[in-house]
Design an enzyme around this catalytic site. Structure first.
Site, PDB file in Angstrom:
ATOM      1  N   ASP A  13       0.815  -1.221   0.000  1.00 28.52           N
ATOM      2  CA  ASP A  13       0.000   0.000   0.000  1.00 28.52           C
ATOM      3  C   ASP A  13       0.849   1.272   0.000  1.00 28.52           C
ATOM      4  O   ASP A  13       0.470   2.294   0.566  1.00 28.52           O
ATOM      5  CB  ASP A  13      -0.968   0.020   1.202  1.00 28.52           C
ATOM      6  CG  ASP A  13      -1.784  -1.262   1.292  1.00 28.52           C
ATOM      7  OD1 ASP A  13      -2.260  -1.692   0.237  1.00 28.52           O
ATOM      8  OD2 ASP A  13      -1.910  -1.820   2.386  1.00 28.52           O
ATOM      9  N   LYS A  16       2.225   1.909  -5.231  1.00 26.00           N
ATOM     10  CA  LYS A  16       2.899   1.341  -6.415  1.00 26.00           C
ATOM     11  C   LYS A  16       2.038   1.498  -7.667  1.00 26.00           C
ATOM     12  O   LYS A  16       2.562   1.684  -8.759  1.00 26.00           O
ATOM     13  CB  LYS A  16       3.214  -0.147  -6.195  1.00 26.00           C
ATOM     14  CG  LYS A  16       4.224  -0.387  -5.075  1.00 26.00           C
ATOM     15  CD  LYS A  16       4.468  -1.859  -4.864  1.00 26.00           C
ATOM     16  CE  LYS A  16       3.283  -2.612  -4.332  1.00 26.00           C
ATOM     17  NZ  LYS A  16       2.821  -2.235  -2.989  1.00 26.00           N
ATOM     18  N   GLY A  40      -4.241  -4.513  -4.388  1.00 27.57           N
ATOM     19  CA  GLY A  40      -5.267  -3.570  -4.845  1.00 27.57           C
ATOM     20  C   GLY A  40      -4.527  -2.316  -5.265  1.00 27.57           C
ATOM     21  O   GLY A  40      -4.371  -1.396  -4.474  1.00 27.57           O
ATOM     22  N   HIS A  41      -4.019  -2.308  -6.494  1.00 25.50           N
ATOM     23  CA  HIS A  41      -3.211  -1.166  -6.951  1.00 25.50           C
ATOM     24  C   HIS A  41      -4.146  -0.079  -7.489  1.00 25.50           C
ATOM     25  O   HIS A  41      -4.862  -0.284  -8.460  1.00 25.50           O
ATOM     26  CB  HIS A  41      -2.208  -1.620  -8.005  1.00 25.50           C
ATOM     27  CG  HIS A  41      -1.138  -2.486  -7.425  1.00 25.50           C
ATOM     28  ND1 HIS A  41      -0.100  -3.000  -8.153  1.00 25.50           N
ATOM     29  CD2 HIS A  41      -0.935  -2.920  -6.153  1.00 25.50           C
ATOM     30  CE1 HIS A  41       0.689  -3.707  -7.358  1.00 25.50           C
ATOM     31  NE2 HIS A  41       0.190  -3.687  -6.141  1.00 25.50           N
ATOM     32  N   GLN A 226       2.351  -6.085  -3.028  1.00 21.25           N
ATOM     33  CA  GLN A 226       2.656  -6.081  -1.588  1.00 21.25           C
ATOM     34  C   GLN A 226       3.968  -5.312  -1.333  1.00 21.25           C
ATOM     35  O   GLN A 226       4.249  -4.382  -2.056  1.00 21.25           O
ATOM     36  CB  GLN A 226       2.723  -7.509  -1.016  1.00 21.25           C
ATOM     37  CG  GLN A 226       1.380  -8.235  -0.979  1.00 21.25           C
ATOM     38  CD  GLN A 226       0.992  -8.873  -2.295  1.00 21.25           C
ATOM     39  OE1 GLN A 226       1.778  -9.569  -2.904  1.00 21.25           O
ATOM     40  NE2 GLN A 226      -0.218  -8.629  -2.741  1.00 21.25           N
TER      41      GLN A 226
HETATM   42  P1  IMP Z   1      -2.506 -12.916   1.969  1.00 18.03           P
HETATM   43  O1  IMP Z   1      -1.543 -12.372   0.981  1.00 18.03           O
HETATM   44  O2  IMP Z   1      -3.946 -12.697   1.575  1.00 18.03           O
HETATM   45  O3  IMP Z   1      -2.215 -14.338   2.313  1.00 18.03           O
HETATM   46  O4  IMP Z   1      -2.330 -12.100   3.344  1.00 18.03           O
HETATM   47  C1  IMP Z   1      -1.147 -12.185   4.127  1.00 18.03           C
HETATM   48  C2  IMP Z   1      -0.816 -10.833   4.748  1.00 18.03           C
HETATM   49  O5  IMP Z   1      -0.420  -9.926   3.731  1.00 18.03           O
HETATM   50  C3  IMP Z   1      -1.997 -10.166   5.458  1.00 18.03           C
HETATM   51  O6  IMP Z   1      -1.489  -9.430   6.554  1.00 18.03           O
HETATM   52  C4  IMP Z   1      -2.534  -9.211   4.409  1.00 18.03           C
HETATM   53  O7  IMP Z   1      -3.239  -8.128   4.985  1.00 18.03           O
HETATM   54  C5  IMP Z   1      -1.244  -8.765   3.768  1.00 18.03           C
HETATM   55  N1  IMP Z   1      -1.412  -8.325   2.373  1.00 18.03           N
HETATM   56  C6  IMP Z   1      -1.561  -9.096   1.280  1.00 18.03           C
HETATM   57  N2  IMP Z   1      -1.642  -8.340   0.188  1.00 18.03           N
HETATM   58  C7  IMP Z   1      -1.528  -7.073   0.576  1.00 18.03           C
HETATM   59  C8  IMP Z   1      -1.503  -5.825  -0.134  1.00 18.03           C
HETATM   60  O8  IMP Z   1      -1.582  -5.757  -1.361  1.00 18.03           O
HETATM   61  N3  IMP Z   1      -1.347  -4.712   0.634  1.00 18.03           N
HETATM   62  C9  IMP Z   1      -1.206  -4.769   1.984  1.00 18.03           C
HETATM   63  N4  IMP Z   1      -1.222  -5.894   2.675  1.00 18.03           N
HETATM   64  C10 IMP Z   1      -1.381  -7.052   1.983  1.00 18.03           C
END
Ligand code: IMP
Length: 428
Positions: A13, A16, A40-41, A226
């Site tokens: 977040d 990017k 979620g870009h 991420q």
């Molecule tokens: P997962 O990727 O859904 O397995 O989540 C694992 C961890 O990564 C959790 O804490 C999510 O909130 C975090 N996470 C996954 N994708 C994002 C992102 O695009 N932005 C921020 N946090 C993320």
């Protein structure tokens, strides 16, 4: 030919999406190399807000080619919804969106497992996005994943799915008390056969395609999702995602040689946020944290899941650590305008851990609970800077904040973003 990896230096977040969209102007191809629709870009174009979960953030430029690399895990339902949404805005993806044959597919049982594990009282709660990311990557490593090529070559699909679905049924029933109904199994087979047909015109050998484009001197962006602190190897394990957002994975996640990477740019937010569980040394649990969440456009609510983001002061040991791992010498600083009404702003310069100074986030996770941030305070500029377009015009106090970040992270800030629109950008 030039290539650039765009990588997040915090917990995701960082902005990017905006920066990928902005820099895409000077590139021909934009390729995503990992993650899935947990991302979620956000790209804001003339007040229209686009949230890209799977599509590379360069897709709004109608002359650019986009690739979803083999390192991504792909939920076809989300992909086709995104494509449909673009078509509503008259943006066509025909002959400019491609997906690698080797990309793994997220299936309904991945989502069911992810959700059930998050809700199971005996499992560790990670706070995932519940989109099936972890279970899909786990199947990839267990060598029972279903890939784009499997959905296209349907002769063996039913047999492959039978084998996996039997295993999944057993696991889900025994461990999480969930029965996969016969209807669901039948629906999965029918639906994914259909998805195979829809994916076929988009499927290519991504690695070969990139090699050919590199030989034609095309410019390529590799877009990470991420951030470094969510990397399964280098992040705050186990509170991480299940892939490698770090720049090195651009090669594995797209099938190109490390020799082709020219530059890595780090996207860094002017403060820190994270969604989900896990350590966050500079987190603010008071009204200041709440103020950051409310001043941040999108209100610092997660673009993919809508969950509130935890907010805290800028953490230099985190960013310095990310810069080391990714080879970042140059950063884009985003969302600095969010501080416009802050009287004082703090920056964490180092951690004190058991009476010792640490300038990098510690590699030994057992030390993290002892990390006490050491802050330096600067005066806020207390004025709106979202309409400023040149570095010289920024208030001195904002410049001071930028210089402090450069000093503590030992890297250069070459772009400053002061709002979500493309135009709200200062090139230094
Ligand atoms: P997962 O990727 O859904 O397995 O989540 C694992 C961890 O990564 C959790 O804490 C999510 O909130 C975090 N996470 C996954 N994708 C994002 C992102 O695009 N932005 C921020 N946090 C993320």
């Amino acid at each position: 030919m030039s290539t650039l990896v765009i990588v997040g230096t915090q917990w995701g977040d960082e902005g990017k999406g905006k920066i990928t969209d902005l820099l895409s102007e000077n590139y021909d191809i934009i390729a995503r190399y990992q993650g899935g629709n947990n991302a979620g870009h956000t790209v804001v174009l003339n007040k229209n807000v686009f949230i890209f979960q799977l599509l590379p953030s360069g897709i709004l430029h109608k002359d650019k080619v986009c690739l979803i690399g083999n390192g991504v895990v792909l939920d076809p339902e989300v992909l086709f919804q995104e494509i449909e949404n673009l078509q509503k805005h008259n943006i066509d993806i025909k002959e400019r969106l491609f997906i690698d044959y080797k990309t793994h597919i997220i299936l309904p049982y991945h989502k069911i497992t992810d959700e059930a594990l998050e809700e199971d009282k005996d499992s560790r709660k990670i706070g995932t996005t519940k989109s099936g990311i972890g279970p899909a990557y786990a199947d990839k490593l267990s060598r029972i994943g279903i890939r784009v090529c499997d959905l296209i070559h349907t002769e063996n699909l039913s047999q492959k799915l039978d084998m996996v679905l039997n295993q999944k049924s057993d696991y889900l029933t025994k461990n999480l008390g969930i029965e996969l109904s016969k209807n669901l199994v039948r629906d999965i087979k029918e639906k994914y056969l259909q998805y195979g047909k829809m994916l076929e015109p988009l499927a290519i050998d991504g690695s070969l395609f990139l090699e050919e484009q590199i030989k034609k001197n095309k410019n390529i962006i590799f877009e990470g999702a991420q951030g470094t602190m969510l990397d399964v190897d280098h992040g705050t394990y186990p509170y991480v995602t299940s892939s490698n957002p770090v720049a090195g994975n651009a090669c594995t996640g797209c099938g190109i040689s490390p020799l082709y990477i020219d530059k890595v740019i780090g996207i860094t937010k002017a403060y820190a946020t994270r969604v989900g569980e896990g350590p966050f040394p500079t987190e603010l649990l008071d009204s200041l944290g709440q103020k950051m969440r409310e001043q941040g456009y999108e209100y610092e609510y997660d673009a993919a899941t809508g969950r509130p983001r935890r907010c805290g002061w800028f953490d230099a040991p985190v960013v310095k650590y990310a810069n080391r791992i990714n080879g970042i010498k140059e950063m884009v600083l985003t969302k600095i305008d969010v501080f416009s009404s802050f009287k004082k702003i703090k920056i964490c310069r180092e951690y004190r851990i058991k009476d010792q100074s640490h300038y990098y986030f510690p590699g030994d996770s057992e030390l993290i609970p002892f990390a006490e941030p050491v802050y330096e305070e600067v005066e806020g500029w207390e004025e709106d800077i979202s309409n400023i377009r040149s570095y010289q015009e920024l208030p001195d106090k904002a410049k001071e904040y930028i210089l402090k970040i450069e000093q503590f992270t030992e890297s250069k800030i070459s772009i400053v973003s002061v709002g979500p629109e493309r135009t709200q950008t200062i090139f230094r």
